[in-house]
Write an enzyme that holds these catalytic residues in place. Structure first.
Site: not given
Ligand code: FAD
Ligand code: SIN
Length: 521
Positions: A15, A17, A37, A45, A50-51, A115, A209, A230, A277, A338, A373, A379
């Site tokens: 994702g 991060a 995985k 991600t 929203g952003g 927001e 995980d 949410h 929220r 969420h 949050r 993000l």
């Molecule tokens: P993720 O993007 O979830 O990535 C995790 C990665 O780890 C994936 O590639 C997955 O396959 C991998 N993985 C997991 N377990 C394993 C394992 N055991 N072995 C190998 N790989 C593994 N936040 C905002 O700030 N603004 C927004 O507008 C917003 N909108 C959102 C809308 C939705 C529908 C959702 C679900 C979330 C939203 N969020 C938003 C929250 C935000 O998107 C997430 O918190 C953020 O993207 C998390 O990023 P990440 O890289 O930590 O994890």
């Molecule tokens: C949303 O677009 O409502 C999600 C934004 C967020 O999770 O921060």
């Protein structure tokens, strides 16, 4: 079969991060392996709508962003971490732009959305409501050119030698093989645990995980009782839950119950639909209970089709697919799990209490979100703290600082209590939804805790991805329900009917560590 390959750094997850950390480390010359995985683009991600929040607009300031973050977090935000979050935001946005992310703009100025619980418009977005997709596609295309990426490769265990991280064991879905990859540093970027709930906006990969394997390896886990629900998800039976972004309320949408009454003014007269929220989600649950309906209604019918299709292209199209024209119809919405506020405890450099293990993104608990949050801070948190983690792991100060002190008052999970029932993932999710959901009580939490204690003892040794994910869900569910049972108050996203108010004594965190001696946090 076991084989070895050595890297400076193994990143788990693709994702925002994980990819951001991998790209940054590679830019600095590190040998980086990314394991993920599913397919590279499958991450929460990708679905972000929203952003990303940053005080880059005229008249805005990091200090105002900090105040909003502190207020939303209901007394549990780590102020130092939150200060870093808001002050380093603009530089990290610049990094994303350098990596190819194109944010929406108008007349040469970046467009900023509004927001809930933000005192002003400060949300950068892309492709209207497809910010996450733009970020995921930009970073993954860059990472695919720059670093070694193993897809469909699940990290199932952290290797620890002499009290330090030594690598990861992975399970490759396509071949059914286990392998070991060694490295002195592992960055877990595995996202949240929304899939421990029946109804969630999270994709299937969000099974917690990273939290589960870090806990098993001895790292500390913090604040797992705080899951953000949410308020506005489109839940259509038989179809994946689809988020209706808070940005829609930011553009003026109102909430009504099924009797046609606007209700948020009753619960939060000043902020109404733009209250935090947790407030809006609980209000929706209450209205649903009082009207006997399975949803409330979101109304943005004062906008026309052309405007809606341009500003919210994904949401508008999804609603049309469901037979709803947002310009004419009120959209049925209900709350859904969420975001996982808790996670592996880190300091402001992404370091955990386990030397060599860094955790970034939603899998981490840096303390910036506290009990609730602030929208679009997630993000932002991923990139701010991934940047700092890479900085620290590639350029440790001399002498190398010790990892964060373990908490003296960490607790272990209650002992297992087998009854032979092997739970399905669906059973665990239903239990969590009913008993550790938006509204909890001592009785429901006690029931969840003892049921999970029995189920956890009966889970067979995982043999495939589903098995590993079930194990993770159960570990996270246990951490969440035990912490919720301990926290005898209501605060932010954690609401207990038997302790409906926040208590000063509980302005503290709950820390779990495997084999910890015991005591309350
Ligand atoms: P993720 O993007 O979830 O990535 C995790 C990665 O780890 C994936 O590639 C997955 O396959 C991998 N993985 C997991 N377990 C394993 C394992 N055991 N072995 C190998 N790989 C593994 N936040 C905002 O700030 N603004 C927004 O507008 C917003 N909108 C959102 C809308 C939705 C529908 C959702 C679900 C979330 C939203 N969020 C938003 C929250 C935000 O998107 C997430 O918190 C953020 O993207 C998390 O990023 P990440 O890289 O930590 O994890
Ligand atoms: C949303 O677009 O409502 C999600 C934004 C967020 O999770 O921060």
């Amino acid at each position: 079969m076991t084989s070895r390959a050595d890297y400076d750094l193994i990143v788990v997850g693709s994702g925002i991060a994980g990819l951001y950390a991998a790209i940054q480390a590679k830019e600095e010359g590190a040998r980086v392996l990314v394991v993920t995985k599913a397919g590279i683009g499958e991450a929460s991600t990708r679905y972000a709508q929203g952003g990303i929040a940053a005080a880059v607009g005229e008249g805005d300031s990091p200090e105002e962003h900090l105040q909003d973050t502190l207020e939303a977090g209901a007394g549990l935000v780590d102020e130092e971490a939150a200060r870093i979050l808001v002050y380093e935001a603009a530089d990290r946005i610049a990094d994303l732009v350098r990596y190819g992310v194109q944010f929406d703009s108008s007349n040469g100025e970046v467009s900023l959305g509004r927001e809930a619980a933000h005192s002003r418009s400060r949300i950068l977005h892309a492709r209207g409501d497809a910010t996450g997709l733009e970020i995921e596609l930009s970073l993954s295309s860059l990472a695919q050119r720059e670093v070694v990426i193993l897809e469909h490769t699940l990290a199932d265990r952290l290797l620890v030698e002499g009290g330090r991280i030594a690598g990861v064991e992975v399970f490759t879905r396509t071949t059914g093989e286990h392998r070991i990859y060694t490295a002195g540093t592992v960055v877990l970027a595995t996202g949240g645990a929304g899939q421990m709930y029946r109804t969630t906006t999270n994709p299937l990969i969000s099974t917690g995980d990273g939290v589960a394997i870090a806990y098993e390896a001895g790292a500390e886990v913090l604040d797992m009782e705080f899951t953000q629900f949410h308020p506005t998800a489109l839940v259509i039976p038989g179809q994946p839950v689809f988020l209706i972004s808070e940005a829609v309320r930011g553009e003026g949408a109102l909430l009504f119950n099924t009797r046609g009454e606007r209700f948020m003014t009753k619960y939060d007269p000043t902020r109404a639909e733009l209250a935090p929220r947790d407030v809006v989600a609980r209000a929706a649950v209450r209205e649903m209970a009082e009207t006997g309906a399975a949803h409330v209604l979101l109304d943005i019918t004062d906008r026309d089709d052309a405007w809606l299709a341009a500003r919210f292209p994904q949401i508008y199209a999804k609603c049309l697919e469901a037979g709803l024209d947002m310009a004419r119809d009120r959209v049925p919405v209900s709350p859904a799990a969420h975001y996982t506020m808790g996670g592996v405890r880190t300091n402001t450099w992404g370091e955990t209490t386990l030397p060599g293990l860094f955790v970034v993104g939603e899998a981490a608990c840096t303390g910036v979100h506290g009990a609730n949050r602030l929208a679009s801070n997630s993000l932002l948190e991923t990139v701010v703290f991934a940047h700092r983690a890479v900085e620290r792991l590639l350029h440790p100060p001399s002498p190398v600082p010790p990892p964060p002190e373990p908490a003296t008052n960490a607790i272990d999970l209650a002992p297992l209590d087998p009854d032979g029932h092997v739970p399905t993932a669906a059973e665990v999710k239903e239990l969590m939804w009913q008993d550790v959901g938006i509204v909890r009580s001592g009785e429901s939490l006690q029931r969840a805790s003892s049921t999970l204690r029995r189920w956890a003892a009966s889970i067979p040794r995982p043999a495939d991805r589903d098995g590993y994910e079930l194990r993770s869900i159960v570990t996270c569910a246990r951490l969440a329900s035990e912490a919720a049972l301990l926290r005898e108050e209501s605060r932010g996203a954690h609401y207990r009917t038997d302790f409906p108010e926040p208590l000063d004594d509980w302005r503290r965190h709950i820390v779990f560590r495997k084999d910890a001696a015991g005591g309350t946090a």
